[in-house]
Design a protein around this motif. Structure first.
Motif, PDB file in Angstrom:
ATOM      1  N   HIS A  65       0.841  -1.199   0.000  1.00 24.43           N
ATOM      2  CA  HIS A  65       0.000   0.000   0.000  1.00 24.43           C
ATOM      3  C   HIS A  65       0.877   1.251   0.000  1.00 24.43           C
ATOM      4  O   HIS A  65       1.874   1.326   0.727  1.00 24.43           O
ATOM      5  CB  HIS A  65      -0.929   0.028   1.213  1.00 24.43           C
ATOM      6  CG  HIS A  65      -2.098  -0.898   1.084  1.00 24.43           C
ATOM      7  ND1 HIS A  65      -1.971  -2.265   1.121  1.00 24.43           N
ATOM      8  CD2 HIS A  65      -3.429  -0.641   0.906  1.00 24.43           C
ATOM      9  CE1 HIS A  65      -3.164  -2.811   0.975  1.00 24.43           C
ATOM     10  NE2 HIS A  65      -4.060  -1.858   0.845  1.00 24.43           N
ATOM     11  N   ASN A  98      -3.627   3.522  -1.661  1.00 29.35           N
ATOM     12  CA  ASN A  98      -3.777   2.662  -2.837  1.00 29.35           C
ATOM     13  C   ASN A  98      -3.063   1.342  -2.636  1.00 29.35           C
ATOM     14  O   ASN A  98      -1.903   1.306  -2.220  1.00 29.35           O
ATOM     15  CB  ASN A  98      -3.232   3.379  -4.072  1.00 29.35           C
ATOM     16  CG  ASN A  98      -3.998   4.655  -4.367  1.00 29.35           C
ATOM     17  OD1 ASN A  98      -5.018   4.633  -5.029  1.00 29.35           O
ATOM     18  ND2 ASN A  98      -3.515   5.777  -3.827  1.00 29.35           N
ATOM     19  N   PHE A 124      -1.771  -2.509  -4.017  1.00 29.77           N
ATOM     20  CA  PHE A 124      -1.290  -3.230  -5.201  1.00 29.77           C
ATOM     21  C   PHE A 124      -0.922  -4.649  -4.784  1.00 29.77           C
ATOM     22  O   PHE A 124      -0.376  -4.872  -3.702  1.00 29.77           O
ATOM     23  CB  PHE A 124      -0.061  -2.537  -5.792  1.00 29.77           C
ATOM     24  CG  PHE A 124      -0.285  -1.090  -6.145  1.00 29.77           C
ATOM     25  CD1 PHE A 124      -0.652  -0.716  -7.423  1.00 29.77           C
ATOM     26  CD2 PHE A 124      -0.139  -0.098  -5.180  1.00 29.77           C
ATOM     27  CE1 PHE A 124      -0.869   0.609  -7.749  1.00 29.77           C
ATOM     28  CE2 PHE A 124      -0.351   1.244  -5.488  1.00 29.77           C
ATOM     29  CZ  PHE A 124      -0.712   1.596  -6.784  1.00 29.77           C
ATOM     30  N   TRP A 165      -3.567  -3.009  -9.500  1.00 27.00           N
ATOM     31  CA  TRP A 165      -4.070  -1.911  -8.654  1.00 27.00           C
ATOM     32  C   TRP A 165      -5.507  -2.226  -8.259  1.00 27.00           C
ATOM     33  O   TRP A 165      -6.437  -1.941  -8.977  1.00 27.00           O
ATOM     34  CB  TRP A 165      -3.976  -0.608  -9.439  1.00 27.00           C
ATOM     35  CG  TRP A 165      -4.332   0.630  -8.656  1.00 27.00           C
ATOM     36  CD1 TRP A 165      -4.533   0.743  -7.323  1.00 27.00           C
ATOM     37  CD2 TRP A 165      -4.519   1.940  -9.207  1.00 27.00           C
ATOM     38  NE1 TRP A 165      -4.835   2.042  -6.985  1.00 27.00           N
ATOM     39  CE2 TRP A 165      -4.822   2.793  -8.123  1.00 27.00           C
ATOM     40  CE3 TRP A 165      -4.447   2.456 -10.501  1.00 27.00           C
ATOM     41  CZ2 TRP A 165      -5.080   4.151  -8.313  1.00 27.00           C
ATOM     42  CZ3 TRP A 165      -4.686   3.814 -10.682  1.00 27.00           C
ATOM     43  CH2 TRP A 165      -4.999   4.654  -9.599  1.00 27.00           C
ATOM     44  N   SER A 185      -8.329   1.667  -4.019  1.00 28.19           N
ATOM     45  CA  SER A 185      -8.016   3.085  -3.878  1.00 28.19           C
ATOM     46  C   SER A 185      -9.049   3.706  -2.941  1.00 28.19           C
ATOM     47  O   SER A 185     -10.205   3.891  -3.315  1.00 28.19           O
ATOM     48  CB  SER A 185      -8.021   3.797  -5.228  1.00 28.19           C
ATOM     49  OG  SER A 185      -7.670   5.167  -5.071  1.00 28.19           O
ATOM     50  N   ASN A 238      -9.181  -1.959 -10.684  1.00 31.18           N
ATOM     51  CA  ASN A 238      -9.221  -3.107 -11.590  1.00 31.18           C
ATOM     52  C   ASN A 238     -10.578  -3.815 -11.589  1.00 31.18           C
ATOM     53  O   ASN A 238     -10.720  -4.887 -12.174  1.00 31.18           O
ATOM     54  CB  ASN A 238      -8.099  -4.102 -11.270  1.00 31.18           C
ATOM     55  CG  ASN A 238      -8.306  -4.837  -9.958  1.00 31.18           C
ATOM     56  OD1 ASN A 238      -9.286  -4.622  -9.250  1.00 31.18           O
ATOM     57  ND2 ASN A 238      -7.375  -5.712  -9.619  1.00 31.18           N
TER      58      ASN A 238
END
Length: 288
Positions: free
Chosen positions: A73, A100, A102, A116, A119, A146
Motif C-alpha cells: 500500500h 492505494n 497493489f 491496482w 483506492s 481493476n
C-alpha cells in the motif's frame, strides 16, 4: 477471529514538537503524526507499507493472511492548518489521504491495471477544541481500479484523546461510520493504544499496545450478515529516523484479529474462516 501482525516504524522527532491529526482511510480512526516544522500551514504525509494479507474491519479484503501474496500500500495525504490557537498551534485542519493497494492479480482480475486493486480516498475536517483532544468529520470513497470490488461511500465521525497523564495516557479513540453508497448499515469502533518508551532517548524505540473492538450493525458487512463483532490486539514497535528532511517513522505491527462465528464464515471461499488470524504490517511514514 484473531490476527497477529508485525510492523516496524521509524520517525524523527519534530523540530518544534508539534503534530497533525491523521485519519485512517479504512475505518476512519484518528491518530497523530509528528511533523518536521510546526510553523508550516501545509503538512504533506507519505506512507508505504507491506502486509501478509489485507483485512478490513476484521473481514477479508482481497488478500488472505499468508506469505504467498504480500499486498503493498502507498498513501499520499496530509493536513492543511485552517486556524491556529493563541499558542500558535493549529486547532482546525482540513485532512485528506489517498491510500492505494497493489498485489499480484488473480485470474478474475482482468481489467487493467490488474495489480491496482484498491483506492481509498478520504477528505475531512478535524478540530482540536482543547489540548490533546481531536475530533473529525470525514467522507471516504472506496474504489477498485481493476474492478474486483464495487465502489462504496462512507461518512464518519471520529474522536481521539492523548495526554501525558490520566485517561490520555491510554490514547482512547472511537469512530462511527454510515455507508451512504454500497452495502448499508452502521459501523462503530472503539479502543485504546497506549505507548511506552523503551529507552531514555526522546527519539528512541517505543512500544505500543493497540486494542480495538469493532461492530458492524444491520448487515454492514454483507447482506444477511446481521450484527457482527470483531476485536484486535497486539503490539507495535516504532522508532524515529531521519529521512529526506522529514519526520519519518518506521513501524512494525503485530496484531491478532478475533472474529465471531458469522463474520469469520463470510470469508469463505476466498479466505480463511479461522477465528484467529495473524496479520503483520511493516510501514514507513514521512511527514513534513
Amino acid at each position: 477471529m484473531a490476527a497477529f501482525g508485525l510492523a516496524i516504524v521509524a520517525a524523527a522527532g519534530p523540530a518544534q514538537g508539534q503534530s497533525i491529526p491523521f485519519a485512517d482511510t479504512e475505518d476512519a480512526t484518528l491518530s497523530e503524526i509528528d511533523v518536521k516544522d510546526g510553523s508550516r500551514d501545509w503538512h504533506p504525509v507519505v506512507t508505504f507499507d507491506i502486509r501478509n494479507g489485507d483485512y478490513a474491519r476484521g473481514a477479508l479484503d482481497d488478500d488472505d493472511a499468508a506469505l504467498d501474496r504480500l499486498p503493498i500500500h502507498f498513501a499520499l495525504g496530509g493536513a492543511l492548518v485552517v486556524r491556529r490557537g493563541r499558542d500558535g498551534e493549529g486547532d482546525l485542519f482540513v485532512i485528506g489521504q489517498s491510500s492505494n493497494g497493489f498485489h499480484a492479480p488473480r485470474a478474475d482480475e482482468r481489467i487493467a491495471p490488474r495489480a491496482w486493486y484498491e483506492s481509498n480516498n478520504l477528505l475531512g475536517l478535524a478540530w482540536r477544541p482543547v489540548a490533546g483532544l481531536t475530533s473529525a468529520a470525514s467522507y471516504t470513497i472506496k474504489t477498485s481500479p481493476n474492478g474486483v470490488a464495487s465502489t462504496t461511500h462512507e461518512a464518519s465521525v471520529s474522536i481521539f484523546y492523548t495526554a501525558d497523564r490520566g485517561l490520555g495516557r491510554w490514547k482512547p479513540r472511537a469512530a462511527i461510520t454510515r455507508r451512504t453508497q454500497g452495502e448499508g448499515g452502521l459501523y462503530t469502533i472503539a479502543g485504546i493504544s497506549p505507548s511506552f518508551a523503551l529507552s531514555g532517548r526522546k527519539d528512541g524505540l517505543s512500544l505500543g499496545v493497540p486494542v480495538l473492538v469493532g461492530i458492524g450493525w444491520n448487515d454492514f458487512y454483507a447482506e444477511g450478515s446481521g450484527t457482527r463483532v470483531y476485536g484486535s490486539g497486539g503490539f507495535t514497535l516504532a522508532h524515529p529516523v531521519k529521512l529526506g528532511g522529514s519526520a519519518a517513522t518506521l513501524q512494525a505491527d503485530f496484531l491478532a484479529l478475533v472474529r465471531d462465528n458469522r463474520l469469520r464464515r463470510l470469508d469463505a471461499p476466498g479466505g480463511t474462516t479461522a477465528t484467529v488470524v495473524p496479520h503483520a504490517t511493516v510501514s514507513l511514514t514521512m511527514a513534513w
